[in-house]
Design a protein around this motif. Structure first.
Motif, PDB file in Angstrom:
ATOM      1  N   TYR A   1     -49.244 -16.909  22.818  1.00  0.00           N
ATOM      2  CA  TYR A   1     -49.587 -17.299  23.856  1.00  0.00           C
ATOM      3  C   TYR A   1     -50.450 -15.907  24.728  1.00  0.00           C
ATOM      4  O   TYR A   1     -49.989 -14.914  25.193  1.00  0.00           O
ATOM      5  N   VAL A   2     -51.546 -16.086  25.254  1.00  0.00           N
ATOM      6  CA  VAL A   2     -51.791 -14.676  25.547  1.00  0.00           C
ATOM      7  C   VAL A   2     -52.638 -15.393  27.133  1.00  0.00           C
ATOM      8  O   VAL A   2     -53.552 -16.441  26.775  1.00  0.00           O
TER       9      VAL A   2
ATOM     10  N   LEU B   1     -53.568 -18.541  21.312  1.00  0.00           N
ATOM     11  CA  LEU B   1     -54.279 -18.039  20.079  1.00  0.00           C
ATOM     12  C   LEU B   1     -53.774 -17.523  18.568  1.00  0.00           C
ATOM     13  O   LEU B   1     -52.449 -17.591  18.342  1.00  0.00           O
ATOM     14  N   GLU B   2     -54.145 -18.269  17.388  1.00  0.00           N
ATOM     15  CA  GLU B   2     -53.836 -18.130  16.409  1.00  0.00           C
ATOM     16  C   GLU B   2     -55.437 -17.651  15.012  1.00  0.00           C
ATOM     17  O   GLU B   2     -56.185 -17.926  15.223  1.00  0.00           O
ATOM     18  N   VAL B   3     -54.957 -16.420  14.066  1.00  0.00           N
ATOM     19  CA  VAL B   3     -55.690 -15.468  13.766  1.00  0.00           C
ATOM     20  C   VAL B   3     -55.005 -15.451  11.866  1.00  0.00           C
ATOM     21  O   VAL B   3     -54.059 -15.656  12.221  1.00  0.00           O
TER      22      VAL B   3
ATOM     23  N   ASP C   1     -63.916 -13.093  -1.043  1.00  0.00           N
ATOM     24  CA  ASP C   1     -63.783 -11.915   0.458  1.00  0.00           C
ATOM     25  C   ASP C   1     -62.664 -12.538   1.697  1.00  0.00           C
ATOM     26  O   ASP C   1     -62.511 -13.762   1.200  1.00  0.00           O
ATOM     27  N   VAL C   2     -62.231 -11.274   2.079  1.00  0.00           N
ATOM     28  CA  VAL C   2     -61.125 -11.892   2.816  1.00  0.00           C
ATOM     29  C   VAL C   2     -61.586 -12.056   3.867  1.00  0.00           C
ATOM     30  O   VAL C   2     -62.377 -11.023   4.649  1.00  0.00           O
ATOM     31  N   TYR C   3     -61.795 -13.037   4.813  1.00  0.00           N
ATOM     32  CA  TYR C   3     -61.619 -13.215   6.469  1.00  0.00           C
ATOM     33  C   TYR C   3     -60.721 -12.928   7.280  1.00  0.00           C
ATOM     34  O   TYR C   3     -59.672 -14.434   7.218  1.00  0.00           O
ATOM     35  N   ALA C   4     -61.008 -12.550   8.438  1.00  0.00           N
ATOM     36  CA  ALA C   4     -59.807 -13.346   9.936  1.00  0.00           C
ATOM     37  C   ALA C   4     -60.693 -14.093  10.439  1.00  0.00           C
ATOM     38  O   ALA C   4     -61.706 -13.772  10.757  1.00  0.00           O
ATOM     39  N   LEU C   5     -59.503 -15.685  10.706  1.00  0.00           N
ATOM     40  CA  LEU C   5     -60.722 -16.680  11.639  1.00  0.00           C
ATOM     41  C   LEU C   5     -59.865 -16.701  12.432  1.00  0.00           C
ATOM     42  O   LEU C   5     -58.135 -16.684  12.683  1.00  0.00           O
ATOM     43  N   GLU C   6     -59.926 -16.560  13.947  1.00  0.00           N
ATOM     44  CA  GLU C   6     -59.362 -16.601  15.249  1.00  0.00           C
ATOM     45  C   GLU C   6     -59.619 -17.618  15.853  1.00  0.00           C
ATOM     46  O   GLU C   6     -60.832 -18.097  16.283  1.00  0.00           O
ATOM     47  N   PHE C   7     -58.404 -18.771  16.409  1.00  0.00           N
ATOM     48  CA  PHE C   7     -58.766 -19.094  17.652  1.00  0.00           C
ATOM     49  C   PHE C   7     -57.903 -19.907  18.735  1.00  0.00           C
ATOM     50  O   PHE C   7     -56.356 -19.095  18.518  1.00  0.00           O
ATOM     51  N   TRP C   8     -58.985 -20.164  19.640  1.00  0.00           N
ATOM     52  CA  TRP C   8     -58.217 -20.698  20.507  1.00  0.00           C
ATOM     53  C   TRP C   8     -57.805 -21.456  21.063  1.00  0.00           C
ATOM     54  O   TRP C   8     -59.377 -22.718  21.086  1.00  0.00           O
ATOM     55  N   ASN C   9     -56.804 -22.508  21.385  1.00  0.00           N
ATOM     56  CA  ASN C   9     -56.284 -23.580  21.835  1.00  0.00           C
ATOM     57  C   ASN C   9     -57.039 -24.346  20.449  1.00  0.00           C
ATOM     58  O   ASN C   9     -57.745 -25.303  21.039  1.00  0.00           O
ATOM     59  N   ASP C  10     -56.958 -24.398  19.557  1.00  0.00           N
ATOM     60  CA  ASP C  10     -57.175 -24.260  18.075  1.00  0.00           C
ATOM     61  C   ASP C  10     -58.784 -24.949  17.869  1.00  0.00           C
ATOM     62  O   ASP C  10     -59.104 -25.432  17.526  1.00  0.00           O
ATOM     63  N   TYR C  11     -59.352 -24.208  18.419  1.00  0.00           N
ATOM     64  CA  TYR C  11     -60.798 -23.649  18.469  1.00  0.00           C
ATOM     65  C   TYR C  11     -60.937 -22.355  17.945  1.00  0.00           C
ATOM     66  O   TYR C  11     -60.835 -21.620  18.294  1.00  0.00           O
TER      67      TYR C  11
END
Length: 94
Positions: free
Chosen positions: A45-46, A51-53, A61-71
């Protein structure tokens, strides 16, 4: 608006993920579009927001996808998984 800028930078240079992903998608929609994540990179939590990455491998290719509140809010290229497409050169004719 800021998240769209991050997504554009991720989706234009490596692979055409923009055909499958857009800002504001839920985690479930992302999983349906490109599969399950490889692993969880960060969560917590921020300022009252969750927050979930998540790490995804897509077309080698490797990516980091960032989700805030599951979006989905952003995507960042991390590195090329060179072992993903590796095949040794052919040997001399026999």
């Amino acid at each position: 608006m800021l998240s769209v800028v991050f997504l554009t930078s991720c989706f234009t240079s490596r692979v055409n993920l923009s055909d499958n992903l857009t800002a504001g998608m839920t985690k479930r929609e992302v999983q349906y579009a490109i599969g399950y994540p490889d692993r969880l990179l960060e969560s917590g939590y921020v300022n009252g927001q969750y927050l979930e990455v998540l790490q995804y491998t897509y077309s080698g290719d490797v990516y980091a996808l960032e989700f805030w509140n599951d979006y989905l809010t952003s995507c960042e290229f991390l590195y090329a998984d060179n072992n993903y497409y590796y095949s040794p050169p052919p040997g001399p004719p026999g």
